[in-house]
Design an enzyme around this catalytic site. Structure first.
Site, short mmCIF file in Angstrom:
data_model
loop_
_atom_site.label_atom_id
_atom_site.label_comp_id
_atom_site.label_asym_id
_atom_site.label_seq_id
_atom_site.Cartn_x
_atom_site.Cartn_y
_atom_site.Cartn_z
N GLU A 119 -3.90 -9.42 3.69
CA GLU A 119 -4.52 -9.04 4.97
C GLU A 119 -5.69 -9.92 5.36
O GLU A 119 -5.88 -10.23 6.54
CB GLU A 119 -4.98 -7.57 4.91
N GLU A 159 0.82 -1.21 0.00
CA GLU A 159 0.00 0.00 0.00
C GLU A 159 0.86 1.26 0.00
O GLU A 159 0.48 2.27 -0.60
CB GLU A 159 -0.95 -0.02 1.20
#
Length: 248
Positions: A131, A111
């Site tokens: 995640e 990210e």
């Protein structure tokens, strides 16, 4: 004087800053200290705009958020947007950000790379967002930035099905724009920075700013930025030089 950092190695040049994530014992996992230090770096670059080059250490860009810290975070921590606020600040820096990705860029590390304006990779780069395998979501930009970068089908494969992209796969979907041998990656990042610095800094800064405004603000935002540049001395100097070269 600029301070030194415990999780970052910083090399400052007049037109750029190279920042090396430096927690090699935990594969450059992004902890609270690194977040705080990157915020300090952002403040420096907001006050004095320069290109930012982000890279990793020992063949790893960033393996993700620090799981030991992440495990202890609760509802209130999620609502503060610890990583998302930082990555949005990095994305908004006045001049371009280059992520030079060597090895793993996973979770929060991916990210962070998505927040950059340019992503280039080594041949060993691997990018993904695992995640959901840990019982959380990628809440620091992947759920919207990744679809903008690679399209919804590939983004859903990465986020919902745990797909990890190789460097060549990332190149094929335009998540990265260049792939180099690991020992040439930083040189390639600086070569890209050289191409950026050959442009007019103010024009580059305004182009980046207007590029990211909401669609409803175009074309007015474009015209307002152009109005500033039409009065700049650099515009007259560069166009005069162009016309004089053309006469030769």
């Amino acid at each position: 004087m600029p301070r030194e950092f415990s999780t970052l190695l910083v090399e400052r040049r007049p037109d750029r800053v190279q920042v090396q994530l430096n927690r090699p014992d935990v594969r450059n996992a992004i902890d609270q200290t690194m977040v705080d230090e990157l915020h300090l770096l952002c403040g420096e670059l907001e006050r004095g705009p320069r290109i930012l080059i982000l890279c990793g250490t020992a063949g790893v860009f960033a393996s993700g958020a620090d799981i030991a810290q992440l495990r202890e975070r609760r509802r209130e921590d999620a609502l503060t947007g610890i990583n998302s606020e930082l990555f949005e600040r990095i994305a908004r820096l006045p001049l371009p950000v280059i992520a030079a990705i060597d090895g793993w860029a996973l979770g929060g590390g991916a990210e962070l790379a998505y927040a950059a304006d340019f992503r280039i990779a080594s041949e060993t780069a691997r990018l993904g967002n695992p995640e959901t395998s840990l019982g959380i979501i990628p809440a620091a930009g992947a759920l919207w930035r990744l679809a903008e970068l690679v399209g919804e089908p590939v983004a859903k494969e990465i986020i919902l099905a745990g797909r990890i992209l190789t460097a060549q796969e990332a190149l094929a979907v335009h998540l990265v724009t260049e792939v180099h041998p690991a020992d040439r990656l930083l040189a390639a990042a600086h070569a890209l920075a050289d191409r950026i610095t050959a442009q007019d800094p103010l024009a580059t800064q305004l182009a980046k700013e207007v590029f990211h405004v909401p669609r409803a603000r175009h074309p007015r935002a474009d015209n307002e930025a152009q109005a500033v540049l039409f009065e700049s001395e650099e515009k007259f100097a560069r166009m005069t030089a162009f016309l004089e070269r053309k006469k030769r």
